[in-house]
Design an enzyme around this catalytic site. Structure first.
Site, short mmCIF file in Angstrom:
data_model
loop_
_atom_site.label_atom_id
_atom_site.label_comp_id
_atom_site.label_asym_id
_atom_site.label_seq_id
_atom_site.Cartn_x
_atom_site.Cartn_y
_atom_site.Cartn_z
CD GLU A 59 -3.38 2.60 1.55
OE1 GLU A 59 -3.98 3.69 1.55
OE2 GLU A 59 -2.30 2.42 0.94
CB CYS A 76 -2.60 8.32 2.24
SG CYS A 76 -0.90 7.72 2.07
N GLY A 91 0.83 -1.20 0.00
CA GLY A 91 0.00 0.00 0.00
C GLY A 91 0.86 1.24 0.00
CB CYS A 92 0.13 4.61 1.32
SG CYS A 92 0.96 6.13 1.80
CG PHE A 93 6.00 4.59 -0.91
CD1 PHE A 93 5.49 5.87 -0.73
CD2 PHE A 93 6.68 4.31 -2.09
CE1 PHE A 93 5.65 6.85 -1.70
CE2 PHE A 93 6.84 5.29 -3.07
CZ PHE A 93 6.33 6.56 -2.87
#
Length: 290
Positions: free
Chosen positions: A157, A290, A68-70
């Site tokens: 995520e 996020c 997912g969002c790094f």
């Protein structure tokens, strides 16, 4: 055997880090890594309140995950004992020299929102085929690859069964056959626990392309004054253990006792330590994504 020697200059403070490996020591049951620290102060040029971002050269292994969002992954792994450095970037694809706007479909290079495109269920992205990943340098004598995998399985995520575009897909890139073996065993265990098929892809690690500077240690970069106080440059966001730790603690990740220990071991000034502790307590248990 002299493994590494690095000299770091910061406001007249010279830190020489020498890492020497000794042969098997019975008490530890394994090779012992002895890190020697030597300080040379120039009182005429030393600036009070400044300190080097320590870049330690020790025996380490790499792990690479997409989950997912790094931004979230950078904070999650950075606060773990045994993790030496983290950096976020793009990997797993075939296109050369990817940049964020190519894999995300975004027309702007920066902006306040990372997830600026709605995740599709098509499983592909016509503008780029890389995945957002976290690359981790870790000390296997302190944290094992299986320990890292546990964090991987438990902190996706979009979950482990949702088909998602490649940018955010669940991905394990192994750096050695032993990592492949452990990952393939683990995925079967995790699927059994959940009683469903997991969509995680396991593949050999190939080229890693670091993400743009504004993506590195995103939580820490929200507090530029800390970076200035510690003399952390944009390049050091990918190499500094202090940067990795603070980035995680600011997001509420890790354990309070580890934060307090790192304050002493890494020599973090009281002003910064007090602020980070407040942020840690405020954000502990919250969402990283996020």
């Amino acid at each position: 055997m002299d493994l590494a020697k690095k000299v770091i200059f910061s406001s007249g403070l010279v830190v020489v880090i020498s890492a020497i490996v000794f042969q098997t020591i019975q008490h530890f049951g394994a090779n012992k890594l002895d890190i020697q620290w030597k300080f040379s102060n120039n009182e005429e040029t030393r600036t009070e309140g400044k300190m080097p971002s320590l870049e330690q050269e020790v025996i380490f292994k790499k792990a690479t995950f997409g989950m997912g969002c790094f931004w979230a992954n950078d904070a999650l792994f950075g606060a773990q004992p045994g993790v030496l450095r983290t950096r976020v970037g793009y990997a797993g694809g075939t296109t050369g020299n990817p940049v964020y706007k190519n894999i995300s479909g975004s027309e702007s290079e920066g902006g306040s929102s990372h997830a600026d495109s709605v995740p599709s269920t098509s499983g592909s992205n016509p503008r780029g085929d890389h995945t957002e990943v976290i690359e981790i340098d870790f000390d296997p004598n302190i944290i094992s690859y299986r320990d890292l995998l546990k964090l991987f399985w438990d902190n996706h995520e979009y979950g482990l069964t949702t088909v998602i575009k490649r940018q955010y897909m669940s991905l394990i890139l192994y750096h050695e056959e032993e990592q492949k073996r452990i990952a393939e065993l683990d995925i079967e265990v995790e699927a059994g626990k959940r009683n469903e098929k997991l969509i995680t892809e396991i593949a050999p690690a190939g080229p890693f392309y670091p993400a743009e500077d504004y993506h590195q240690k995103y939580r820490l970069q929200k507090h530029k004054w800390i970076m200035e106080e510690l003399n952390i440059s944009p390049d050091q966001l990918q190499t500094s253990q202090i940067a990795a730790r603070l980035n995680g603690y600011l997001a509420g990740v890790g354990k309070l006792q580890d934060l307090e220990k790192d304050v002493k071991v890494l020599g973090i000034p009281e002003k910064i330590a007090s602020f980070v502790k407040i942020q840690y307590l405020d954000n502990e248990g919250g969402s990283l994504y996020c």
